[in-house]
Design a protein around this motif. Structure first.
Motif, mmCIF file in Angstrom:
data_model
loop_
_atom_site.group_PDB
_atom_site.id
_atom_site.type_symbol
_atom_site.label_atom_id
_atom_site.label_comp_id
_atom_site.label_asym_id
_atom_site.label_seq_id
_atom_site.Cartn_x
_atom_site.Cartn_y
_atom_site.Cartn_z
ATOM 1 N N VAL A 202 0.839 -1.194 0.000
ATOM 2 C CA VAL A 202 0.000 0.000 0.000
ATOM 3 C C VAL A 202 0.878 1.249 0.000
ATOM 4 N N PHE A 203 0.690 2.088 -1.007
ATOM 5 C CA PHE A 203 1.438 3.326 -1.154
ATOM 6 C C PHE A 203 0.610 4.511 -0.669
ATOM 7 N N ASP A 204 1.308 5.625 -0.412
ATOM 8 C CA ASP A 204 0.672 6.918 -0.216
ATOM 9 C C ASP A 204 0.671 7.658 -1.544
ATOM 10 N N PRO A 205 -0.232 8.652 -1.720
ATOM 11 C CA PRO A 205 -0.307 9.336 -3.013
ATOM 12 C C PRO A 205 1.002 9.985 -3.460
ATOM 13 N N GLU A 206 1.821 10.422 -2.508
ATOM 14 C CA GLU A 206 3.064 11.100 -2.872
ATOM 15 C C GLU A 206 4.223 10.148 -3.157
ATOM 16 N N ASP A 207 4.038 8.846 -2.987
ATOM 17 C CA ASP A 207 5.118 7.884 -3.198
ATOM 18 C C ASP A 207 5.400 7.676 -4.690
ATOM 19 N N ASP A 208 6.624 7.280 -4.985
ATOM 20 C CA ASP A 208 7.017 6.947 -6.349
ATOM 21 C C ASP A 208 6.660 5.483 -6.596
ATOM 22 N N VAL A 217 3.409 -8.780 -6.524
ATOM 23 C CA VAL A 217 2.702 -8.137 -5.415
ATOM 24 C C VAL A 217 1.733 -7.114 -5.993
ATOM 25 N N ALA A 218 0.464 -7.157 -5.563
ATOM 26 C CA ALA A 218 -0.504 -6.169 -6.020
ATOM 27 C C ALA A 218 -0.184 -4.821 -5.391
ATOM 28 N N TYR A 219 -0.460 -3.758 -6.121
ATOM 29 C CA TYR A 219 -0.225 -2.415 -5.606
ATOM 30 C C TYR A 219 -1.535 -1.821 -5.092
ATOM 31 N N GLY A 220 -1.474 -1.280 -3.870
ATOM 32 C CA GLY A 220 -2.612 -0.597 -3.280
ATOM 33 C C GLY A 220 -2.276 0.856 -3.041
ATOM 34 N N LEU A 221 -3.294 1.655 -2.738
ATOM 35 C CA LEU A 221 -3.099 3.085 -2.531
ATOM 36 C C LEU A 221 -4.033 3.597 -1.448
ATOM 37 N N ARG A 222 -3.454 4.291 -0.481
ATOM 38 C CA ARG A 222 -4.256 5.038 0.494
ATOM 39 C C ARG A 222 -4.635 6.356 -0.161
ATOM 40 N N LEU A 223 -5.950 6.614 -0.323
ATOM 41 C CA LEU A 223 -6.363 7.740 -1.139
ATOM 42 C C LEU A 223 -7.491 8.538 -0.499
ATOM 43 N N PRO A 224 -7.186 9.716 0.096
ATOM 44 C CA PRO A 224 -8.247 10.609 0.549
ATOM 45 C C PRO A 224 -8.998 11.168 -0.660
ATOM 46 N N VAL A 225 -10.321 11.212 -0.586
ATOM 47 C CA VAL A 225 -11.123 11.721 -1.704
ATOM 48 C C VAL A 225 -12.243 12.609 -1.177
#
Length: 310
Positions: A202-208, A217-225
């Motif tokens: 799980v990445f943050d929006p600012e991550d590369d 490995v599946a990629y996830g994202l923590r995403l405020p909307v």
């Protein structure tokens, strides 16, 4: 196929509808609105609105996520629940046993999200005095032992942090699906741990995201909307949220999230999908109202535009 999960509050609102104070001569037989009622309503909204699951985040000062997850799994039929927790909370054998029981009762709908690299002050308050790479070394052993006792009889392990002699689960705990493991972080240690143990990173929006290089490995994202009918309405709602919260969480988290019309937010999500993200942990407040709003307006829009949502 993209999966969308809603993030639950770490500290449920038990204040609404709380029982008022009455004199001793008066008996109030009404049921108060407690903290779990709020969590249950968010979970129910997520299930009705078509979300794949819900994240009960690790919050050192909030409700225990495994307890929250157990409650949501009990009151839902198909919602997956991801429990965020710190590896130092218990032995891996105990964490695995609790989770095996929850898998039995829920039809294998529990997942894990490990919070490995805590702020040092927060970690010490949790009774954890490990620092630096040792935290990832312990997490490695934690996951190794948990998977070992889960899948092997007569399991033995001797490590720096944990030891097990002739362990392992038998009936009725044996045979369940191990929780899908979600990890995060961009350090060398974090990425190496995910390469060996994660189902989802799980990445943050600012991550590369592109620099991670995690095959398999599946990629996830923590995403405020924050999504509304048009961009102006969305930004006005964001400004009200910032004013209400004094530019602190949850309002401040929108700085790195997506704000705009449903079409604008959907376009931003499609861009992340094109970059390889397949699992989205959406964060939006107020929780119940926004969960319904996103499920009714955003998810169908993504489906209409060709994103396979489940």
């Amino acid at each position: 196929m993209a999966r969308f999960l809603i993030t639950l509050p770490g500290r449920a609102d038990g204040g609404r509808g709380a029982r008022p104070a009455f004199p001793d001569s008066v008996t109030d037989l009404r049921q108060a609105f407690g903290p779990f009622d709020h969590l249950a309503q968010v979970g129910r909204a997520a299930e009705i609105a078509g979300f794949h699951g819900a994240l009960a985040p690790f919050d050192p000062e909030g409700d225990e996520s495994l307890v929250v997850a157990a409650g949501l799994l009990r009151q839902s039929r198909r919602l997956r629940t991801v429990a965020g927790f710190h590896p130092g909370i218990a032995t891996p054998v105990y964490a695995a046993k609790v989770s095996a029981s929850l898998q039995r009762f829920s039809g294998d709908r529990l997942d894990w999200r490990l919070a490995v690299d805590l702020d040092p002050a927060v970690a010490r308050a949790q009774g954890d005095f490990l620092r630096g790479p040792d935290r990832y070394a312990r997490a490695e052993e934690f996951l190794t032992v948990a998977k070992g006792v889960w899948s092997e009889e007569d399991y033995t392990y001797e490590g720096r942090f944990y030891q097990v002699l002739a362990g392992g689960f038998q009936s009725p705990l044996a045979g369940r699906a191990f929780p899908r493991v979600h990890l995060s972080g961009t350090s060398k240690e974090a990425l190496e741990l995910s390469a060996r143990h994660a189902d989802v990173h799980v990445f943050d929006p600012e991550d590369d995201i592109e620099a991670a290089n995690l095959p398999g490995v599946a990629y996830g994202l923590r995403l405020p909307v924050l999504a509304r009918d048009d961009d102006d309405e969305a930004w006005e709602a964001a400004r009200r949220l910032w004013a209400r919260d004094g530019r602190t969480a949850p309002g401040a988290s929108l700085r790195n999230g997506l704000v705009g019309s449903f079409e604008t937010v959907a376009a931003g999500i499609r861009d992340y999908i094109d970059r390889g993200v397949g699992v989205f942990f959406l964060e939006a407040t107020p929780y119940i109202e926004e969960t319904y709003r996103l499920g009714e307006r955003l998810l169908p829009l993504l489906t209409k535009e060709g994103v396979r949502v489940r």
